[in-house]
Scaffold this motif. Structure first.
Motif, PDB file in Angstrom:
ATOM      1  N   SER A 186      49.780  36.685 -81.553  1.00 63.06           N
ATOM      2  CA  SER A 186      50.750  36.703 -80.450  1.00 63.06           C
ATOM      3  C   SER A 186      51.424  38.064 -80.379  1.00 63.06           C
ATOM      4  CB  SER A 186      51.800  35.616 -80.660  1.00 63.06           C
ATOM      5  OG  SER A 186      52.764  36.039 -81.604  1.00 63.06           O
ATOM      6  N   PRO A 187      52.011  38.377 -79.242  1.00 68.04           N
ATOM      7  CA  PRO A 187      52.714  39.661 -79.116  1.00 68.04           C
ATOM      8  C   PRO A 187      53.911  39.757 -80.069  1.00 68.04           C
ATOM      9  CG  PRO A 187      52.678  38.473 -77.007  1.00 68.04           C
ATOM     10  CD  PRO A 187      51.987  37.626 -78.024  1.00 68.04           C
ATOM     11  N   PHE A 188      54.305  38.628 -80.642  1.00 64.07           N
ATOM     12  CA  PHE A 188      55.449  38.606 -81.550  1.00 64.07           C
ATOM     13  C   PHE A 188      55.028  38.711 -83.010  1.00 64.07           C
ATOM     14  CE2 PHE A 188      56.423  36.053 -77.772  1.00 64.07           C
ATOM     15  CZ  PHE A 188      57.391  36.881 -77.226  1.00 64.07           C
ATOM     16  N   GLY A 189      53.745  38.990 -83.244  1.00 64.16           N
ATOM     17  CA  GLY A 189      53.256  39.182 -84.603  1.00 64.16           C
ATOM     18  C   GLY A 189      52.766  37.918 -85.278  1.00 64.16           C
ATOM     19  N   PHE A 190      52.863  36.773 -84.607  1.00 64.84           N
ATOM     20  CA  PHE A 190      52.399  35.506 -85.171  1.00 64.84           C
ATOM     21  C   PHE A 190      50.879  35.485 -85.105  1.00 64.84           C
ATOM     22  CE2 PHE A 190      51.434  30.916 -84.447  1.00 64.84           C
ATOM     23  CZ  PHE A 190      51.817  30.459 -85.697  1.00 64.84           C
TER      24      PHE A 190
END
Length: 145
Positions: A23-27
């Motif tokens: 994900s763009p959030f690093g997940f």
């Protein structure tokens, strides 16, 4: 298929899917984690979906979306290993859900993308009467007593 027979190429493909689908959030969950998330979600739907989180339902399907998106990135050996497991949970999900009635004559965009799981709703719910159900969940699911 025995997991011990997987090659370095197979493991690299799983790692690549994890990186590509982060994900763009690093997940960046692993293939195993997403398969386990799909299993856990299906079991929750079978036992009676808690409608406290009804507006998260379609978001919760993201683990199955991830598996769909990862599929072409996996080696044939990994696909052979994962396919019966995913198909088993898919069958249980179909049994625990009903088809969402289309709101118009068009095929849903999810179905057009091969993401049939978005066009289903749980048949058994743990429902707080104050929380409205989506209109597309019709006929109304059976409530746990």
């Amino acid at each position: 298929m025995d997991v011990s027979l997987l090659t370095a190429e197979d493991h690299a493909a799983a790692d690549r899917a994890q990186q590509v689908l982060a994900s763009p959030f690093g997940f960046s969950p692993s293939l195993y984690r997403q398969m386990k998330s799909w299993q856990d979600f299906v079991v929750g739907v079978e036992e009676g979906y808690d409608t406290t989180w009804v507006w998260e339902y379609f978001s919760d399907l993201g683990c199955r979306d991830w598996l769909h998106d990862a599929w072409p990135l996996l080696t044939p050996a990994l696909q052979m290993l994962c396919q019966p497991v995913i198909e088993g949970w898919d069958a249980r999900y179909r049994a625990a859900t009903g088809p969402i009635e289309p709101q118009d004559s068009h095929v849903s965009s999810w179905s057009a993308q091969g993401r049939w799981w978005h066009d289903r709703f749980p048949l058994l719910i743990d429902h707080d009467e104050e929380i409205p159900l989506p209109a597309s969940w019709s006929p109304s699911p059976k409530r746990l007593m």
